[in-house]
Write a protein that holds these residues in place. Structure first.
Motif, PDB file in Angstrom:
ATOM      1  N   LYS A  12      -9.981   0.148  10.863  1.00 54.11           N
ATOM      2  CA  LYS A  12      -9.201   0.459   9.666  1.00 54.11           C
ATOM      3  C   LYS A  12      -9.729  -0.905   8.667  1.00 54.11           C
ATOM      4  CE  LYS A  12      -4.756   2.311  10.225  1.00 54.11           C
ATOM      5  NZ  LYS A  12      -3.349   1.867  11.019  1.00 54.11           N
ATOM      6  N   SER A  13      -9.788  -1.818   9.403  1.00 55.45           N
ATOM      7  CA  SER A  13     -10.203  -3.104   8.653  1.00 55.45           C
ATOM      8  C   SER A  13     -11.488  -2.892   8.183  1.00 55.45           C
ATOM      9  CB  SER A  13     -10.212  -4.318   9.317  1.00 55.45           C
ATOM     10  OG  SER A  13     -11.258  -5.264   9.390  1.00 55.45           O
ATOM     11  N   ASP A  15     -12.971   0.035   7.456  1.00 55.90           N
ATOM     12  CA  ASP A  15     -12.697   0.989   6.450  1.00 55.90           C
ATOM     13  C   ASP A  15     -12.542   0.492   5.178  1.00 55.90           C
ATOM     14  OD1 ASP A  15     -13.826   3.309   7.154  1.00 55.90           O
ATOM     15  OD2 ASP A  15     -12.028   4.439   8.008  1.00 55.90           O
ATOM     16  N   LYS A  16     -11.523  -0.392   5.098  1.00 55.86           N
ATOM     17  CA  LYS A  16     -10.962  -0.886   3.899  1.00 55.86           C
ATOM     18  C   LYS A  16     -12.140  -1.886   3.145  1.00 55.86           C
ATOM     19  CE  LYS A  16      -7.612  -4.278   1.989  1.00 55.86           C
ATOM     20  NZ  LYS A  16      -8.443  -4.841   1.162  1.00 55.86           N
ATOM     21  N   LYS A  19     -14.717   0.350   1.687  1.00 52.50           N
ATOM     22  CA  LYS A  19     -14.239   0.837   0.510  1.00 52.50           C
ATOM     23  C   LYS A  19     -14.360   0.023  -0.611  1.00 52.50           C
ATOM     24  CE  LYS A  19     -10.940   4.689   1.688  1.00 52.50           C
ATOM     25  NZ  LYS A  19      -9.796   4.898   2.281  1.00 52.50           N
ATOM     26  N   ASP A  20     -13.673  -1.138  -0.414  1.00 56.13           N
ATOM     27  CA  ASP A  20     -13.492  -2.327  -1.480  1.00 56.13           C
ATOM     28  C   ASP A  20     -14.964  -2.618  -1.931  1.00 56.13           C
ATOM     29  OD1 ASP A  20     -11.070  -2.374  -1.113  1.00 56.13           O
ATOM     30  OD2 ASP A  20     -10.970  -4.421   0.156  1.00 56.13           O
ATOM     31  N   ARG A  23     -16.332   0.864  -3.913  1.00 51.97           N
ATOM     32  CA  ARG A  23     -15.565   1.483  -4.782  1.00 51.97           C
ATOM     33  C   ARG A  23     -16.364   1.022  -6.233  1.00 51.97           C
ATOM     34  NH1 ARG A  23     -11.077  -1.478  -4.626  1.00 51.97           N
ATOM     35  NH2 ARG A  23     -10.332  -0.137  -3.035  1.00 51.97           N
TER      36      ARG A  23
END
Lengths: 447, 320
Positions: A12-13, A15-16, A19-20, A23
């Motif tokens: 999860k971490s 992925d975030k 993404k950040d 983006r």
């Protein structure tokens, strides 16, 4: 069970994080205005260069007693700031400094774009740019210009490799996370990822190659700026005829390069919303680095100016007085105070080592650095061994003209254009390296 | 009537032809011979011609082209080749007698005229000098020093400026890329640059480029003092030297140890001239090994003009 849980959390971490960082590559808010500004700058440049090609270098403020002016000062500035790639990736990277991880790609982007433009600036300064290939047809090894072209080319190539190699694992990561990417773009990522799967063998190769290039780039980077300083130091003129010009230039280069990286960090942090990755901690660290390199530069400045000022040898005396209290005093002290002194003093305070104040300090330092290159290039020529006589009064001063300024700003616009493009097609923070540092499993990174 | 005219014309032509032949035979026999190839049918009339090797040969008169010796049309390659080689066995040297210079500036005029320079461009520049506050002011013509340890040719990235075997430092504006490193490197400020359209370009002057004259001048390239290499090839003194009304200049060949005064035509031993007059070179501490010698401005035959003195004082104050 708990192992599974922690693995899930890591995923999860990661992925975030991915993404950040990815983006802003597809979020083009404000991009149009910025591209339009660049377009305007480049159009003005195009017109000014057309004038210069048509009418000759006479459209500039240059003359026989200031035959190198803004363009050469600008060239030295670009070469100088390009050195930061070597400082961050190689010197600090090889020393095992950890906080440079999220900054290293920004440093390499600056190195590549500035080194490329430095080479171009020389062409804009030539009286006969149509004959640029003569350097290959008739090149002579004893000319420092030939050395300079050789090492700037090598530095650009190695810097490009140092930008591209650490991108390989990232290519693999981002191609799944860019829904709006065109087929062309995805194809490019596919090619640049060079079949990366994250096998231990591949990790071994990539770490080794980065290491070898990091070692290689140190002498090349020292060479480009040392040789650039020899364009001046190899002559017999007051103010240039100096034995410490090589290290003096290199130390000054680190100041302007680190300042450039701080500005870029600030811009990407705010416009790309990367506060979680370019943190106050990183700003604090690079502020201390700026203090360190400024102190070294300060030491060389003392040697370069106070020793001749103590002796006041004839010829040098006019030069020194013109800088200290004469017609160049304002520019000279601006360069020394903002380009050297202010960063040292202000950044000693913890309050100043925050992104906002640092952005201002770094901008002043960059302006000071540019002014300093001007101070190194121009005043010496207006103080020749023999008096300037039987020429128009305008030959006693140097006043850059509109086209000259437009071309100079144009080259800065070109460098910013390259940075903009690179920062749109590549993530500005090395995702895999930052993830690895956070202890995220390679398996997750390369999924 | 018409016959007579024709006769006259013919005889003039014959006269011209034979005088050309004489000139050609003595100076450039070999060059002429080589240009015979492909000429028209022989007339049967044979002429004696001496070649460069000193051999006397007979050739058909019709095969001789009537050319003026001065302006044999060498093509660019030939001009470049001989210009880069220089004149074998020579080592040119200039001696400037500062006691004689009275700032007439005829040298500057002649030079600018010969090399098609603009008013602000000087291959030779007469400077007003004063070494220290209380020392005597004097006029000092300053050409290129044609250094033996040349700061300028060393830094040229493309061999556009070079030193030839006879010591002359030339510039090839067919190759110069206009980087101006040589301008930065020259401590004597001897070089000028064509910043914008040159007089030759403006006037449509389109002769074949002569590297020994650096004409036509080209935009975006360097120009400099050439010791009038084109004149030396014709055994004549440089433009500046021969135009001086005051006997300031001596010019000659160091190997022959002889220099000739451009005004009086007097020839003296170079070594004696510089020995007796305590000659010096400009800024020898820079190690450039200059080939221009100065005789000190001692016992000057002219007063330094009051106006110039004032100018000099003002400049000195300004620069301190």
């Amino acid at each position: 069970m708990s192992e599974l849980q922690s693995k899930e959390e890591a995923r999860k971490s990661f992925d975030k994080m991915a993404k950040d960082i990815v983006r802003p590559m597809q979020n083009h808010f404000g991009l149009n205005a910025w591209v339009f500004t660049l377009f305007l700058i480049l159009s003005l440049f195009g017109y000014a260069w057309f004038l210069q090609l048509r009418d000759g270098l006479g459209v500039t403020g240059l003359h026989d007693y200031t035959s190198w002016g803004m363009y050469i000062a600008n060239f030295v500035f670009f070469v100088a700031a390009a050195l930061v790639g070597m400082l961050i990736t190689a010197v600090l990277g090889l020393s095992g400094v950890k906080w440079i991880t999220p900054i290293s790609r920004i440093a390499e982007i600056i190195a590549v774009s500035f080194a490329m433009i430095a080479g171009l600036v020389i062409v804009f300064d030539m009286g006969r740019p149509d004959r640029v290939l003569n350097i290959f047809f008739h090149g002579r090894l004893q000319s420092p210009i030939v050395w300079d072209i050789t090492v700037v080319t090598i530095y650009t190539i190695i810097s490009m490799l140092l930008l591209l190699l650490p991108l390989i694992p990232d290519m693999n990561i981002i191609k799944k996370r860019l829904p709006k990417a065109s087929n062309m773009q995805l194809k490019m990522y596919n090619i640049l990822s060079l079949g990366w799967m994250g096998t231990p063998e591949q990790y071994k190769i990539i770490h080794k190659s980065i290491r070898v290039l990091s070692i290689l780039i140190i002498p090349v980077a020292l060479a480009i700026h040392t040789v650039t300083s020899w364009l001046f130091a190899s002559t017999l003129r007051h103010g240039w005829d100096s034995t410490i010009f090589g290290p003096y230039f290199v130390s000054g280069a680190f100041v302007s390069g680190v300042a450039a990286v701080i500005i870029a960090m600030y811009v990407f942090r705010t416009s790309y919303k990367l506060q979680d990755y370019l943190t106050d901690f990183h700003f604090d660290k690079i502020a201390k680095l700026l203090v360190l390199v400024s102190l070294v530069y300060f030491y060389f400045n003392i040697n370069e100016f106070l020793v001749p000022a103590y002796k006041m040898k004839s010829g040098d005396d006019h030069h020194i007085l013109a800088l200290f209290v004469g017609e160049w005093a304002v520019l000279f002290w601006f360069a020394q105070i903002f380009g050297n002194f202010v960063p040292i003093v202000l950044l000693l305070f913890k309050k100043m080592r925050k992104p906002g104040p640092m952005m201002i300090i770094a901008t002043l330092a960059i302006l000071g650095a540019w002014a300093k290159r001007f101070i190194i290039v121009v005043p010496t020529q207006l103080n020749p061994h023999l008096p300037i006589q039987n020429v128009p009064d305008s030959f006693h001063v140097y006043t850059p003209t509109g086209p000259e300024i437009a071309i100079t700003i144009g080259t800065i616009g070109m460098a910013l254009t390259i940075i903009t493009i690179l920062a749109k097609i590549f993530p500005v923070i090395p995702i895999w390296e930052v993830a690895e540092e956070k202890g995220i499993d390679r398996e997750i990174i390369n999924e | 009537m018409s016959n007579k005219k024709q006769d006259k014309g013919t005889s003039r032509r014959d006269f011209l032809k034979s005088s050309f032949l004489m000139g050609a035979a003595t100076v450039t026999g070999a060059g002429l011979l080589s240009s015979f190839k492909g000429a028209e049918e022989g007339s049967g009339e044979m002429v004696k011609v001496m070649t460069a090797n000193g051999d006397l040969v007979e050739v058909d008169a019709n095969k001789l082209k009537a050319v003026k010796v001065d302006s044999i049309d060498l093509d660019l390659n030939e001009l470049q080749k001989r210009g880069r080689e220089g004149i074998a066995g020579k080592k040119w040297v200039m001696v400037i007698d500062l006691a004689k210079c009275r700032n007439a500036r005829k040298c500057m005029e002649a030079c600018q005229h010969a090399h098609h320079l603009k008013p602000e461009q000087h291959h030779i520049n007469v400077l007003q000098m004063q070494e220290a506050e209380n020392t005597a002011p004097f006029y000092m013509p300053k050409p290129c020093m044609h250094c033996d340890n040349t700061p300028c040719t060393k830094v040229c990235p493309v061999d556009a400026t070079f030193k030839r075997q006879d010591g002359i430092v030339l510039i090839d504006n067919e190759r110069c890329i206009g980087c101006r490193f040589c301008v930065a490197a020259c401590p004597y400020s001897a070089r000028v640059f064509n910043w914008s359209e040159t007089l030759d370009e403006k006037n449509g002057f389109e002769e074949t480029y002569d590297i020994e004259l650096n004409v036509p001048q080209k935009k975006g390239t360097i120009s400099k003092c050439l010791f009038s290499a084109d004149r030396l090839r014709k055994d004549e003194l440089p433009y500046c030297v021969s135009s001086c009304p005051n006997g300031t200049y001596w010019f000659g060949d160091m190997n022959e140890d002889a220099v000739t005064n451009g005004t009086t035509g007097e020839t003296v031993r170079f070594s004696e001239l510089i020995d007796k007059n305590d000659a010096y070179t400009l800024m020898p501490e820079l190690g450039t090994k200059s080939n221009v010698y100065y005789l000190p401005a001692k016992d000057r035959i002219f007063p330094f003009s009051e106006e110039d003195k004032e100018n000099l004082n003002r400049r000195n104050e300004h620069s301190h």
